[in-house]
Scaffold this active site. Structure first.
Site, mmCIF file in Angstrom:
data_model
loop_
_atom_site.group_PDB
_atom_site.id
_atom_site.type_symbol
_atom_site.label_atom_id
_atom_site.label_comp_id
_atom_site.label_asym_id
_atom_site.label_seq_id
_atom_site.Cartn_x
_atom_site.Cartn_y
_atom_site.Cartn_z
ATOM 1 N N LYS A 163 0.908 -1.027 -0.160
ATOM 2 C CA LYS A 163 0.142 0.076 -0.190
ATOM 3 C C LYS A 163 0.799 1.223 -0.092
ATOM 4 C CE LYS A 163 -4.182 -1.843 0.393
ATOM 5 N NZ LYS A 163 -5.130 -1.495 -0.702
ATOM 6 N N ASP A 191 -0.123 -1.047 -4.699
ATOM 7 C CA ASP A 191 -1.602 -0.386 -4.763
ATOM 8 C C ASP A 191 -1.520 1.013 -4.142
ATOM 9 O OD1 ASP A 191 -4.077 -0.100 -4.675
ATOM 10 O OD2 ASP A 191 -4.713 -1.533 -3.231
ATOM 11 N N GLU A 218 -1.614 -0.718 -9.279
ATOM 12 C CA GLU A 218 -3.104 -0.626 -9.027
ATOM 13 C C GLU A 218 -3.568 0.734 -8.653
ATOM 14 O OE1 GLU A 218 -6.452 -2.845 -6.074
ATOM 15 O OE2 GLU A 218 -4.466 -3.826 -6.145
ATOM 16 N N ASP A 243 -9.347 -0.833 -9.671
ATOM 17 C CA ASP A 243 -9.917 -1.234 -8.623
ATOM 18 C C ASP A 243 -11.079 -0.220 -8.307
ATOM 19 O OD1 ASP A 243 -11.019 -2.106 -6.336
ATOM 20 O OD2 ASP A 243 -9.219 -1.842 -5.142
ATOM 21 N N LYS A 267 -14.809 -6.641 -6.601
ATOM 22 C CA LYS A 267 -14.914 -6.694 -5.251
ATOM 23 C C LYS A 267 -16.292 -6.951 -4.788
ATOM 24 C CE LYS A 267 -10.995 -4.240 -3.558
ATOM 25 N NZ LYS A 267 -10.313 -2.880 -2.629
#
Length: 369
Positions: A163, A191, A218, A243, A267
């Site tokens: 992250k 990400d 991402e 995403d 998701k």
């Protein structure tokens, strides 16, 4: 068989350590657990983990929407009629996918238990036997992230998702430190969670990442900036994953038409549950795009639902549903075999819910019948 009763539990799942991403620091994870009971006594569980930064839903709004608007309309409906249930929900309220996911997941849990089959058998059967788990490194100081990565390799993990999404210089330092510590061969996915904002900032960062063997990058830009993703994709050979920019069918159409990503992160909390997630996977497959099933850091209930989708589809080649590993206490018993996840053949979601822990973690609850 009809839905007789809906019980709602607003809970907070305790994390072993804070989960830090570009737009928020989570000390715990707020979740809504939906318990669905049929006239035959079959009980199914669903879950909604709202993220106001992604879908505009909050923990509180999701609970109230389910309690006052959606749950009363479900009483008397058949959980087999998934298409009709989604139509009812879509006509009743615009968007709000996490709330709809809780209903959808509970229906599938009921159906699997009714026919005594795991949910993946209702989605086309089992394709994958196992998935490798990726350890997610939340944002901390570069040396701390590198140290955690080394420690997790010692615990069996073989790939990492980092992250980032703060100041670009510090993010680059984080990625370099982790790569130096674990070597060039261990897969790293980065990400950004929209943190680099636009394509120009992202391209500036990518100049420093070319030689670091990144699996994929991402969501570096704002969720609605599909054209920014197109620009980045045309100017780098690092694969791009979308995403937050993918929620439902409308976004998927645009992503496919503009060839805005190499891979999509589906998701259940963004798409509205198992049924619409499968539709997105089919769209991606027709467009020749790989998929990942990710999560909003969910309990065993929604994590299991995501795994059932992933295990049933060839086009889904990676997963990121490690919420239960991050919690010090969970309402369910989804089993991980680090560094792999292997689903059982238990009926429904295959998750036993501990009512004692559920009650312990509940802040407030409602019963609708």
């Amino acid at each position: 068989m009809i839905i007789k009763k809906i019980n709602l539990y607003a809970i907070r799942l305790p994390l072993k350590q804070p989960f830090i991403i570009s737009y928020h620091t989570y000390e715990d994870m707020p979740s809504i657990i939906l318990e669905m009971e049929t006239d035959e006594g079959i009980i199914g569980y669903g879950e909604a983990v709202a993220d106001e930064h992604v879908t505009g839903e909050t923990w509180e709004s999701t609970y109230q929407l389910l309690k006052h608007t959606l749950a009363p309309k479900l009483i008397g409906m058949s959980p087999f009629n998934i298409e009709k249930i989604h139509e009812m929900m879509d006509l009743t309220v615009y968007q709000c996918p996490a709330a709809k996911a809780a209903v959808d997941i509970a229906c599938y849990d009921v159906l699997g238990k009714k026919v005594k089959q795991p949910v993946y058998q209702l989605l086309g059967g089992r394709y994958h036997e196992e998935f490798q788990l990726t350890h997610v490194l939340s944002i901390t100081e570069p040396d701390r992230m590198a140290e955690e990565a080394a420690r997790m390799i010692g615990e069996g993990f073989q790939s990492f998702k980092m992250k980032v999404g703060t100041e670009i210089g510090m993010d680059i330092e984080r990625i370099k430190k982790v790569r130096e510590r674990i070597g060039m061969e261990v897969p790293i996915r980065v990400d950004v969670n929209q943190g680099w904002k636009n394509s120009s900032q992202t391209l500036r960062a990518l100049c420093h990442l070319k030689e670091l063997n990144i699996d994929w990058l991402e969501q570096p830009v704002s969720a609605d900036d599909v054209d920014g993703m197109v620009r980045i994709k045309s100017m780098t050979d690092i694969p791009l994953m979308i995403d937050e920019g993918l929620k439902g069918i409308r976004e998927m159409r645009e992503i496919i038409a503009k060839q805005a990503a190499d891979k999509v992160n589906i998701k259940l909390m963004k798409s509205g549950g198992i049924y619409p997630a499968v539709k997105l996977a089919h769209m991606a497959e027709m467009a020749g795009m790989e998929c990942q099933v990710g999560s909003m850091v969910e309990s065993s209930i929604a994590s299991a639902a995501g795994y059932h989708v992933a295990f049933s589809k060839k086009v889904i080649t990676s997963v990121e549903l490690t919420g239960p590993i991050k919690f010090s206490k969970d309402v369910g018993d989804l089993k991980y075999d680090v560094p792999y996840i292997r689903l059982t053949e238990k009926a429904g979601l295959g998750v036993e819910v501990d009512k004692g822990i559920l009650e312990e973690l509940t802040g407030f609850k409602s019963f609708i019948e």
